[in-house]
Design a protein around this motif. Structure first.
Motif, PDB file in Angstrom:
ATOM      1  N   PRO A 111       0.829  -1.216   0.000  1.00 28.29           N
ATOM      2  CA  PRO A 111       0.000   0.000   0.000  1.00 28.29           C
ATOM      3  C   PRO A 111       0.862   1.265   0.000  1.00 28.29           C
ATOM      4  CG  PRO A 111      -0.539  -1.421   1.878  1.00 28.29           C
ATOM      5  CD  PRO A 111       0.669  -1.997   1.214  1.00 28.29           C
ATOM      6  N   VAL A 112       0.285   2.332  -0.491  1.00 30.00           N
ATOM      7  CA  VAL A 112       0.940   3.638  -0.465  1.00 30.00           C
ATOM      8  C   VAL A 112       0.852   4.180   0.960  1.00 30.00           C
ATOM      9  CG1 VAL A 112       0.815   6.010  -1.329  1.00 30.00           C
ATOM     10  CG2 VAL A 112       0.419   4.084  -2.887  1.00 30.00           C
ATOM     11  N   GLY A 123       5.787   5.043  -7.835  1.00 31.87           N
ATOM     12  CA  GLY A 123       5.523   4.909  -9.253  1.00 31.87           C
ATOM     13  C   GLY A 123       4.145   5.484  -9.551  1.00 31.87           C
ATOM     14  N   SER A 124       3.972   5.966 -10.771  1.00 34.45           N
ATOM     15  CA  SER A 124       2.683   6.521 -11.174  1.00 34.45           C
ATOM     16  C   SER A 124       2.532   6.421 -12.679  1.00 34.45           C
ATOM     17  CB  SER A 124       2.557   7.987 -10.736  1.00 34.45           C
ATOM     18  OG  SER A 124       3.486   8.785 -11.447  1.00 34.45           O
ATOM     19  N   CYS A 125       1.301   6.567 -13.133  1.00 28.73           N
ATOM     20  CA  CYS A 125       1.038   6.584 -14.568  1.00 28.73           C
ATOM     21  C   CYS A 125      -0.304   7.270 -14.801  1.00 28.73           C
ATOM     22  CB  CYS A 125       0.991   5.149 -15.111  1.00 28.73           C
ATOM     23  SG  CYS A 125       0.919   5.024 -16.915  1.00 28.73           S
ATOM     24  N   TRP A 126      -0.383   8.065 -15.850  1.00 29.78           N
ATOM     25  CA  TRP A 126      -1.643   8.689 -16.263  1.00 29.78           C
ATOM     26  C   TRP A 126      -2.412   7.646 -17.056  1.00 29.78           C
ATOM     27  CZ3 TRP A 126      -2.181  14.413 -17.862  1.00 29.78           C
ATOM     28  CH2 TRP A 126      -3.474  14.679 -18.341  1.00 29.78           C
ATOM     29  N   LEU A 153      -1.129   5.049  -8.524  1.00 31.16           N
ATOM     30  CA  LEU A 153       0.019   5.199  -7.618  1.00 31.16           C
ATOM     31  C   LEU A 153       0.343   3.888  -6.944  1.00 31.16           C
ATOM     32  CD1 LEU A 153      -0.799   8.355  -5.440  1.00 31.16           C
ATOM     33  CD2 LEU A 153       0.785   8.234  -7.353  1.00 31.16           C
ATOM     34  N   GLY A 154       1.606   3.696  -6.681  1.00 40.40           N
ATOM     35  CA  GLY A 154       2.047   2.544  -5.917  1.00 40.40           C
ATOM     36  C   GLY A 154       3.555   2.446  -5.937  1.00 40.40           C
ATOM     37  N   HIS A 155       4.042   1.343  -5.397  1.00 38.37           N
ATOM     38  CA  HIS A 155       5.471   1.078  -5.407  1.00 38.37           C
ATOM     39  C   HIS A 155       5.798   0.276  -6.654  1.00 38.37           C
ATOM     40  CE1 HIS A 155       6.321   2.681  -1.432  1.00 38.37           C
ATOM     41  NE2 HIS A 155       5.099   2.284  -1.133  1.00 38.37           N
TER      42      HIS A 155
END
Length: 178
Positions: free
Chosen positions: A23-24, A116-119, A155-157
């Motif tokens: 989890p974030v 880490g993230s992504c649109w 979002l996350g690792h």
């Protein structure tokens, strides 16, 4: 070339397409969300709204909605545990730009705190449906009837291999007029 911590983050942030199930952390999530609220908006109107989804059932529901827009049944959220849905008020002439700036701040802030993230696109299609509109009402999102989806910031690792190195910058990316 001039550099600093902010510029280094901007140069190295990449879209992440594989996540661990960790989890974030609350403090990281709050920092990312706060950065989103400081994005520039036309005339300072602050028309966007960010819905932070950590509940796995709701996250999975949103994933299915997003996949359905594409006619698929995979997870377009790449296993990320958190989804930040960015919506903006369509009564504002610059709603798409305002929401896009919020998305940019979220993505860059995530990188700055080690996430880490992504649109993920298709938020517009997700929330123009009756199902999407019902969710906004259930979540008590203010002015829901005037909001449209701009994007989903996952979002996350990052899992190993989840982020690829940057491609070389294209030729003529910048044109100078001096």
């Amino acid at each position: 070339m001039l550099t600093n911590e902010t510029l280094d983050t901007l140069y190295t942030r990449r879209s992440c397409r594989a996540y661990t199930d960790q989890p974030v952390e609350a403090d990281k999530l709050e920092a990312v969300l706060k950065a989103g609220t400081y994005a520039p908006t036309a005339m300072g109107q602050q028309s966007p709204v960010i819905v932070a989804v950590e509940n796995k059932e709701v996250r999975d529901h949103l994933s299915r909605m997003n996949a359905a827009v594409m006619g698929r049944d995979n997870d377009p959220f790449y296993g990320a545990p958190t989804v930040l849905v960015v919506l903006a008020d369509t009564r504002q002439p610059n709603w798409k730009a305002d929401g896009s700036l919020v998305m940019g701040n979220l993505l860059n802030a995530a990188a700055s705190v080690g996430l880490g993230s992504c649109w993920i696109n298709r938020a517009y299609e997700m929330f123009e449906t009756e199902e999407g509109k019902t969710l906004l009402k259930e979540w008590n999102v203010p002015n829901a009837e005037h909001l449209a989806g701009v994007g989903c910031c996952i979002l996350g690792h990052a899992a190993p291999g989840g982020e690829k190195p940057a491609a070389p910058r294209k030729e003529n990316y910048v044109v100078y007029v001096r």
